[in-house]
Design a protein around this motif. Structure first.
Motif, short mmCIF file in Angstrom:
data_model
loop_
_atom_site.label_atom_id
_atom_site.label_comp_id
_atom_site.label_asym_id
_atom_site.label_seq_id
_atom_site.Cartn_x
_atom_site.Cartn_y
_atom_site.Cartn_z
N GLU A 132 -3.43 0.41 -0.26
CA GLU A 132 -3.30 -0.48 -1.42
C GLU A 132 -1.83 -0.76 -1.66
OE1 GLU A 132 -6.99 0.80 -4.31
OE2 GLU A 132 -5.11 1.89 -4.50
N ILE A 133 -1.54 -2.02 -1.99
CA ILE A 133 -0.20 -2.41 -2.43
C ILE A 133 -0.34 -2.85 -3.87
CG2 ILE A 133 1.71 -4.01 -2.13
CD1 ILE A 133 1.01 -4.15 0.84
N LEU A 134 0.40 -2.17 -4.76
CA LEU A 134 0.35 -2.47 -6.20
C LEU A 134 1.67 -3.09 -6.64
CD1 LEU A 134 -1.26 0.41 -5.66
CD2 LEU A 134 -1.64 0.17 -8.09
N VAL A 135 1.56 -4.14 -7.46
CA VAL A 135 2.73 -4.77 -8.06
C VAL A 135 2.49 -4.78 -9.56
CG1 VAL A 135 4.13 -6.87 -8.19
CG2 VAL A 135 3.08 -6.21 -6.01
N ASP A 136 3.42 -4.21 -10.30
CA ASP A 136 3.30 -4.09 -11.76
C ASP A 136 2.01 -3.37 -12.14
OD1 ASP A 136 5.72 -5.41 -12.20
OD2 ASP A 136 4.74 -7.38 -12.20
N GLY A 137 1.62 -2.37 -11.38
CA GLY A 137 0.45 -1.56 -11.68
C GLY A 137 -0.87 -2.17 -11.28
N ALA A 138 -0.88 -3.40 -10.80
CA ALA A 138 -2.13 -4.06 -10.40
C ALA A 138 -2.22 -4.13 -8.89
CB ALA A 138 -2.18 -5.47 -10.98
N VAL A 139 -3.42 -3.87 -8.37
CA VAL A 139 -3.62 -3.91 -6.92
C VAL A 139 -3.54 -5.37 -6.46
CG1 VAL A 139 -5.24 -3.46 -5.05
CG2 VAL A 139 -5.06 -1.85 -6.95
N LYS A 140 -2.62 -5.62 -5.54
CA LYS A 140 -2.44 -6.98 -5.01
C LYS A 140 -3.12 -7.12 -3.65
CE LYS A 140 0.62 -10.75 -4.80
NZ LYS A 140 1.33 -11.56 -5.66
N TYR A 141 -3.03 -6.09 -2.82
CA TYR A 141 -3.67 -6.11 -1.50
C TYR A 141 -4.34 -4.77 -1.26
CZ TYR A 141 -0.44 -10.00 -0.90
OH TYR A 141 0.26 -11.16 -1.08
N THR A 142 -5.50 -4.80 -0.60
CA THR A 142 -6.21 -3.57 -0.25
C THR A 142 -7.01 -3.80 1.03
OG1 THR A 142 -7.68 -1.84 -1.07
CG2 THR A 142 -8.25 -4.08 -1.68
N ASN A 143 -7.22 -2.68 1.75
CA ASN A 143 -8.00 -2.74 2.98
C ASN A 143 -8.51 -1.34 3.29
OD1 ASN A 143 -9.20 -3.63 5.31
ND2 ASN A 143 -7.30 -3.95 6.44
N THR A 144 -9.69 -1.24 3.88
CA THR A 144 -10.30 0.04 4.23
C THR A 144 -10.75 0.01 5.68
OG1 THR A 144 -11.05 0.36 1.96
CG2 THR A 144 -12.13 1.67 3.64
N ALA A 145 -10.56 1.14 6.35
CA ALA A 145 -11.04 1.29 7.73
C ALA A 145 -11.70 2.67 7.84
CB ALA A 145 -9.89 1.17 8.71
#
Length: 159
Positions: A132-145
């Motif tokens: 997960e990449i968070l900007v200002d506490g909000a998840v901006k990008y996510t991915n699961t494998a």
């Protein structure tokens, strides 16, 4: 009183009478040249103002920073994490236990963040890893494998 009989008429002298002078013509070309020069100066000044404003905005944007939080979670064993930080530097942490989190500051013109988390080869078949990449506490990008040696990759603009 009697008038004398008309005699031969006197011819008019050629050209204007001596006391008459033709008005001087005003020259037009200095006005045209001055107008062209004025338009050129205004055009150059406008371009300089436009490019100066753009350069100022680019300079401001390149100095602006963004705080980014990288987060990796999952139910497998230790993972390898590769991430970018300021100036597109790439860093890697290996054999990190989960959950893992790192805060970085991104600056420059292209504010891009990148995070990849990879399960190790001994991970169980159904084990997952999530980035997960968070900007200002909000998840901006996510991915699961899921699975052994599976990689979850997140990247994108964070500016």
């Amino acid at each position: 009183m009697t008038m004398p009989p008309p005699g031969p008429q006197q011819p008019y002298p050629a050209g204007p009478p001596p006391q008459y002078q033709a008005p001087k013509k005003k020259k037009v070309w200095p006005w045209i040249l001055g107008g062209v020069i004025l338009i050129f100066i205004l055009f150059i000044g406008g371009c300089m103002a436009l490019f100066g404003g753009v350069a100022n905005e680019i300079d401001k944007e390149s100095k602006r920073t963004v705080e980014v939080t990288y987060r990796v979670t999952g139910d497998g064993g230790p993972v390898s994490v590769t991430y970018s930080d300021a100036n597109f530097n790439i860093s890697q942490d290996t054999e990190v236990p989960l959950p893992w989190e790192k805060e970085v500051t991104i600056d420059g013109l292209g504010k891009t963040a990148s995070l990849t988390a990879t399960n190790n080869f001994q991970a169980a078949t159904g084990s997952t890893v999530t980035c997960e990449i968070l900007v200002d506490g909000a998840v901006k990008y996510t991915n699961t494998a899921s699975g052994p040696a599976a990689s979850a990759s997140c990247s994108g603009d964070v500016g």
